[in-house]
Design an enzyme around this catalytic site. Structure first.
Site, PDB file in Angstrom:
ATOM      1  N   LEU A  13       7.421  94.730  41.072  1.00 28.35           N
ATOM      2  CA  LEU A  13       8.122  94.636  39.782  1.00 28.35           C
ATOM      3  C   LEU A  13       7.156  94.993  38.640  1.00 28.35           C
ATOM      4  O   LEU A  13       7.415  95.896  37.847  1.00 28.35           O
ATOM      5  CB  LEU A  13       8.683  93.217  39.591  1.00 28.35           C
ATOM      6  CG  LEU A  13       9.248  92.867  38.200  1.00 28.35           C
ATOM      7  CD1 LEU A  13      10.484  93.717  37.890  1.00 28.35           C
ATOM      8  CD2 LEU A  13       9.612  91.376  38.111  1.00 28.35           C
ATOM      9  N   GLU A  28       3.946  85.459  39.343  1.00 29.81           N
ATOM     10  CA  GLU A  28       5.394  85.192  39.431  1.00 29.81           C
ATOM     11  C   GLU A  28       5.919  84.592  38.114  1.00 29.81           C
ATOM     12  O   GLU A  28       6.813  83.749  38.110  1.00 29.81           O
ATOM     13  CB  GLU A  28       5.741  84.354  40.655  1.00 29.81           C
ATOM     14  CG  GLU A  28       5.495  85.167  41.925  1.00 29.81           C
ATOM     15  CD  GLU A  28       6.057  84.587  43.177  1.00 29.81           C
ATOM     16  OE1 GLU A  28       7.113  83.949  43.110  1.00 29.81           O
ATOM     17  OE2 GLU A  28       5.439  84.787  44.232  1.00 29.81           O
ATOM     18  N   GLY A  29       5.325  85.047  37.040  1.00 27.70           N
ATOM     19  CA  GLY A  29       5.722  84.592  35.707  1.00 27.70           C
ATOM     20  C   GLY A  29       4.733  83.579  35.183  1.00 27.70           C
ATOM     21  O   GLY A  29       4.536  82.523  35.800  1.00 27.70           O
ATOM     22  N   GLY A  83       4.682  93.068  32.129  1.00 30.95           N
ATOM     23  CA  GLY A  83       4.283  91.874  32.870  1.00 30.95           C
ATOM     24  C   GLY A  83       5.319  90.795  32.620  1.00 30.95           C
ATOM     25  O   GLY A  83       6.336  90.725  33.313  1.00 30.95           O
ATOM     26  N   GLN A 138     -15.918  68.395  39.519  1.00 29.21           N
ATOM     27  CA  GLN A 138     -16.680  67.402  38.744  1.00 29.21           C
ATOM     28  C   GLN A 138     -17.194  66.282  39.656  1.00 29.21           C
ATOM     29  O   GLN A 138     -18.339  65.858  39.541  1.00 29.21           O
ATOM     30  CB  GLN A 138     -15.789  66.837  37.631  1.00 29.21           C
ATOM     31  CG  GLN A 138     -16.508  65.959  36.636  1.00 29.21           C
ATOM     32  CD  GLN A 138     -17.491  66.743  35.780  1.00 29.21           C
ATOM     33  OE1 GLN A 138     -17.396  67.952  35.661  1.00 29.21           O
ATOM     34  NE2 GLN A 138     -18.464  66.048  35.218  1.00 29.21           N
ATOM     35  N   GLY A 170     -19.965  67.328  41.551  1.00 30.38           N
ATOM     36  CA  GLY A 170     -21.113  67.593  40.675  1.00 30.38           C
ATOM     37  C   GLY A 170     -21.751  68.950  40.961  1.00 30.38           C
ATOM     38  O   GLY A 170     -21.055  69.939  41.178  1.00 30.38           O
ATOM     39  N   ILE A 214       0.082  94.463  42.818  1.00 39.34           N
ATOM     40  CA  ILE A 214       1.058  94.116  43.847  1.00 39.34           C
ATOM     41  C   ILE A 214       0.357  93.463  45.044  1.00 39.34           C
ATOM     42  O   ILE A 214      -0.461  94.091  45.732  1.00 39.34           O
ATOM     43  CB  ILE A 214       1.883  95.356  44.278  1.00 39.34           C
ATOM     44  CG1 ILE A 214       2.514  96.025  43.046  1.00 39.34           C
ATOM     45  CG2 ILE A 214       2.929  94.965  45.320  1.00 39.34           C
ATOM     46  CD1 ILE A 214       3.351  95.113  42.134  1.00 39.34           C
ATOM     47  N   GLU A 222       4.340  96.151  36.022  1.00 42.02           N
ATOM     48  CA  GLU A 222       3.670  97.407  35.651  1.00 42.02           C
ATOM     49  C   GLU A 222       2.658  97.100  34.559  1.00 42.02           C
ATOM     50  O   GLU A 222       2.688  96.015  33.957  1.00 42.02           O
ATOM     51  CB  GLU A 222       4.700  98.423  35.138  1.00 42.02           C
ATOM     52  CG  GLU A 222       5.701  98.812  36.204  1.00 42.02           C
ATOM     53  CD  GLU A 222       6.731  99.824  35.713  1.00 42.02           C
ATOM     54  OE1 GLU A 222       6.592 100.333  34.582  1.00 42.02           O
ATOM     55  OE2 GLU A 222       7.669 100.098  36.484  1.00 42.02           O
ATOM     56  N   PHE A 249       6.525  92.872  47.011  1.00 43.87           N
ATOM     57  CA  PHE A 249       7.520  92.974  45.943  1.00 43.87           C
ATOM     58  C   PHE A 249       6.903  93.720  44.769  1.00 43.87           C
ATOM     59  O   PHE A 249       5.862  93.311  44.243  1.00 43.87           O
ATOM     60  CB  PHE A 249       7.924  91.553  45.522  1.00 43.87           C
ATOM     61  CG  PHE A 249       8.946  91.473  44.423  1.00 43.87           C
ATOM     62  CD1 PHE A 249      10.203  92.044  44.577  1.00 43.87           C
ATOM     63  CD2 PHE A 249       8.661  90.790  43.246  1.00 43.87           C
ATOM     64  CE1 PHE A 249      11.155  91.946  43.565  1.00 43.87           C
ATOM     65  CE2 PHE A 249       9.606  90.685  42.239  1.00 43.87           C
ATOM     66  CZ  PHE A 249      10.857  91.264  42.398  1.00 43.87           C
TER      67      PHE A 249
HETATM   68  N1  COS Z   1      19.400  84.892  37.352  1.00 42.85           N
HETATM   69  C1  COS Z   1      20.382  85.782  37.122  1.00 42.85           C
HETATM   70  N2  COS Z   1      20.435  86.564  36.036  1.00 42.85           N
HETATM   71  C2  COS Z   1      19.452  86.426  35.135  1.00 42.85           C
HETATM   72  C3  COS Z   1      18.400  85.518  35.292  1.00 42.85           C
HETATM   73  C4  COS Z   1      18.400  84.730  36.453  1.00 42.85           C
HETATM   74  N3  COS Z   1      17.421  83.848  36.708  1.00 42.85           N
HETATM   75  N4  COS Z   1      17.565  85.604  34.243  1.00 42.85           N
HETATM   76  C5  COS Z   1      18.092  86.523  33.418  1.00 42.85           C
HETATM   77  N5  COS Z   1      19.227  87.013  33.974  1.00 42.85           N
HETATM   78  C6  COS Z   1      20.124  88.012  33.388  1.00 42.85           C
HETATM   79  C7  COS Z   1      20.629  87.562  32.037  1.00 42.85           C
HETATM   80  O1  COS Z   1      21.776  86.755  32.170  1.00 42.85           O
HETATM   81  C8  COS Z   1      20.930  88.869  31.360  1.00 42.85           C
HETATM   82  O2  COS Z   1      22.160  89.351  31.854  1.00 42.85           O
HETATM   83  P1  COS Z   1      23.167  90.207  30.940  1.00 42.85           P
HETATM   84  O3  COS Z   1      22.523  91.549  30.787  1.00 42.85           O
HETATM   85  O4  COS Z   1      24.412  90.247  31.744  1.00 42.85           O
HETATM   86  O5  COS Z   1      23.289  89.451  29.643  1.00 42.85           O
HETATM   87  C9  COS Z   1      19.845  89.799  31.897  1.00 42.85           C
HETATM   88  O6  COS Z   1      19.401  89.209  33.130  1.00 42.85           O
HETATM   89  C10 COS Z   1      18.684  89.941  30.938  1.00 42.85           C
HETATM   90  O7  COS Z   1      18.204  88.644  30.665  1.00 42.85           O
HETATM   91  P2  COS Z   1      17.332  88.288  29.389  1.00 42.85           P
HETATM   92  O8  COS Z   1      17.996  88.875  28.176  1.00 42.85           O
HETATM   93  O9  COS Z   1      17.054  86.824  29.388  1.00 42.85           O
HETATM   94  O10 COS Z   1      16.024  89.158  29.696  1.00 42.85           O
HETATM   95  P3  COS Z   1      14.647  89.232  28.958  1.00 42.85           P
HETATM   96  O11 COS Z   1      14.248  90.658  28.936  1.00 42.85           O
HETATM   97  O12 COS Z   1      14.693  88.469  27.672  1.00 42.85           O
HETATM   98  O13 COS Z   1      13.637  88.505  29.980  1.00 42.85           O
HETATM   99  C11 COS Z   1      12.507  86.713  31.125  1.00 42.85           C
HETATM  100  C12 COS Z   1      13.792  87.242  30.434  1.00 42.85           C
HETATM  101  C13 COS Z   1      11.346  86.564  30.155  1.00 42.85           C
HETATM  102  C14 COS Z   1      12.863  85.359  31.712  1.00 42.85           C
HETATM  103  C15 COS Z   1      12.120  87.672  32.287  1.00 42.85           C
HETATM  104  O14 COS Z   1      11.708  88.931  31.785  1.00 42.85           O
HETATM  105  C16 COS Z   1      11.027  87.131  33.181  1.00 42.85           C
HETATM  106  O15 COS Z   1      11.303  86.327  34.079  1.00 42.85           O
HETATM  107  N6  COS Z   1       9.767  87.572  32.978  1.00 42.85           N
HETATM  108  C17 COS Z   1       8.683  87.216  33.832  1.00 42.85           C
HETATM  109  C18 COS Z   1       8.612  88.184  34.937  1.00 42.85           C
HETATM  110  C19 COS Z   1       7.739  87.724  36.026  1.00 42.85           C
HETATM  111  O16 COS Z   1       7.894  86.647  36.572  1.00 42.85           O
HETATM  112  N7  COS Z   1       6.783  88.585  36.383  1.00 42.85           N
HETATM  113  C20 COS Z   1       5.889  88.291  37.427  1.00 42.85           C
HETATM  114  C21 COS Z   1       5.815  89.466  38.305  1.00 42.85           C
HETATM  115  S1  COS Z   1       6.661  89.326  39.757  1.00 42.85           S
HETATM  116  S2  COS Z   1       5.300  88.667  40.991  1.00 42.85           S
END
Ligand code: COS
Length: 387
Positions: free
Chosen positions: A126, A365-366, A132, A338, A341, A158, A128, A124
């Site tokens: 996502l 994954e976040g 992050g 621990q 030891g 990745i 960059e 997967f």
């Molecule tokens: N399911 C469906 N839709 C979702 C969702 C979810 N779990 N989370 C967010 N959305 C939608 C929101 O509803 C919003 O939709 P609209 O554009 O229609 O309003 C859109 O996605 C954007 O959401 P939001 O404004 O909350 O986005 P942000 O940029 O603020 O980011 C977080 C939200 C921080 C939660 C997100 O960027 C995230 O999960 N970051 C971590 C990423 C991650 O896990 N990276 C690890 C790499 S993958 S191994």
């Protein structure tokens, strides 16, 4: 202590099979792979022969038709012995969810049987360098040119990078629209212009390969778009909602493995004329470790079952399972070191590796900070909607 979690026959079969593979095939080689950082293709072959790659793939596409619960059971068992090796399987699951959840019948027919049989691993893409936690900040672009999309950009860290054949990649098709301008694609290894960066040298999960995906004018058929243009961020978020209990299961497995090692050692190690398990200082540590592992297990299984029930609004419980299990794993593995030891600090015993492996579960994954944000935002949203 054995608690009956009401597994189905299939779930018991998956657990026993994974337990056996872990004990007979993974345990003898985990140290080697941790040291060399090579990818354990021999074990992937065993996973493939045992149909483990198909656990959560629909039967119509060659899989077992299981859900998150079956995946969690497999990942927990394998991670008790080596979370790095288990990750080859778990990250393939992560790369597959976008296709299972959003793929058309043609896309599923083309890709899922290859993954289910273990012929191809998945990954997967996502993250960059500049995106992050802020996943909406990705810069990789995909431009439609005739019947093809042209991808440019670089994905970082990745899992299964270079080893996998099938990649689900999030790229911007319309940067002005922010998160609504992202789209999801399937990209195959071997496509001209698609290359891989160097293998990262990691603290833990060293049997897992982490690399950059580099796209330079990579042309893919427009049929490889998943869902619709603009849905990529949603595809990514829904994928992570489904996959985070898998990270929780990995953490749970690591912690349970470390607890087993600590119990075994405390019964064998004698100091002051008795086994150290006779001392209350050690007993209290073991009791707290076991309590935490069991609490995490109950939450992770419940999250998995809730998601499998088809319930809506799974982001919160999914994030909770990851936060709770991974924070727990860090504490429990640290305590296991621990209890052992000086021996615990040495590479002859597996607990130092478990402690290193546990750390990533709080990050990938976040990060757990992002998970807490997801949990809190969902709580507030629910309260606002009067639920
Ligand atoms: N399911 C469906 N839709 C979702 C969702 C979810 N779990 N989370 C967010 N959305 C939608 C929101 O509803 C919003 O939709 P609209 O554009 O229609 O309003 C859109 O996605 C954007 O959401 P939001 O404004 O909350 O986005 P942000 O940029 O603020 O980011 C977080 C939200 C921080 C939660 C997100 O960027 C995230 O999960 N970051 C971590 C990423 C991650 O896990 N990276 C690890 C790499 S993958 S191994």
């Amino acid at each position: 202590m054995i608690i009956d979690y009401g597994f189905t026959e299939t779930q018991v079969m998956i657990r026993d099979l994974c337990r056996q593979i872990a004990a007979e095939k993974i345990k003898p080689v985990r140290e080697k792979y941790d040291e060399t950082g090579e990818f354990p293709w021999d074990i992937m072959k065993i996973f493939a022969e045992s149909d483990l790659f198909g656990i959560s793939i629909e039967e119509a596409y060659g899989g077992m038709g299981g859900g998150i619960m079956e995946t969690v059971i497999a990942v927990e068992e394998l991670s008790k012995v080596c979370a790095g090796i288990a990750l080859g399987l778990a990250a393939t699951g992560l790369g597959t969810y976008p296709i299972s959840l959003f793929g058309s019948d043609e896309q599923k027919k083309k890709y899922l049987p290859r993954i289910a049989s273990g012929k191809s691993l998945a990954a997967f893409g996502l993250t960059e360098a500049e995106a992050g936690s802020d996943a909406g900040g990705i810069r990789t672009t995909a431009k439609l040119d005739g019947n093809e999309y042209v991808l440019n950009g670089t994905k970082q860290w990745i899992t299964n990078g270079g080893e996998a054949d099938i990649y689900t990649v999030i790229a911007m098709t319309n940067r002005e629209r922010g998160t609504r301008g992202a789209s999801a694609f399937i990209v195959e290894k071997g496509t001209p212009g698609f290359t891989f960066g160097k293998k990262e040298n990691k603290m833990g999960i060293r049997a897992s390969i982490t690399r950059e995906l580099v796209f330079q004018d990579v042309r893919i058929p427009k049929e490889n778009l998943l869902s619709k243009e603009g849905m990529g961020f949603m595809v990514a978020m829904k994928t992570l909602d489904k996959s985070r209990p898998g990270v929780a299961a990995q953490a749970l497995g690591i912690a349970a493995g470390a607890l087993d090692e600590a119990i075994r050692y405390s019964r064998e190690r004698r100091q002051f004329g008795k086994p150290i398990s006779a001392f209350q200082g050690i007993q209290f540590m073991l009791a707290d470790m076991a309590t935490q592992v069991e609490a995490a297990r109950a939450l992770v299984y419940q999250a998995a079952r809730y998601i499998d029930s088809g319930a809506k609004g799974i982001s919160g419980i999914s994030a909770m399972s990851k936060v709770f299990a991974s924070d727990m794993a860090m504490r429990v593995t640290t305590d296991a070191v621990q209890i052992l030891g000086g021996y615990g600090y040495m590479k002859e015993y597996p607990v130092e590796k478990m402690m290193r492996d546990a750390k990533i579960t709080q990050i990938y994954e976040g990060t757990n900070q992002i998970q807490r944000e997801v949990i809190a935002l969902n709580l507030i949203k629910e309260a606002a909607s009067g639920k």
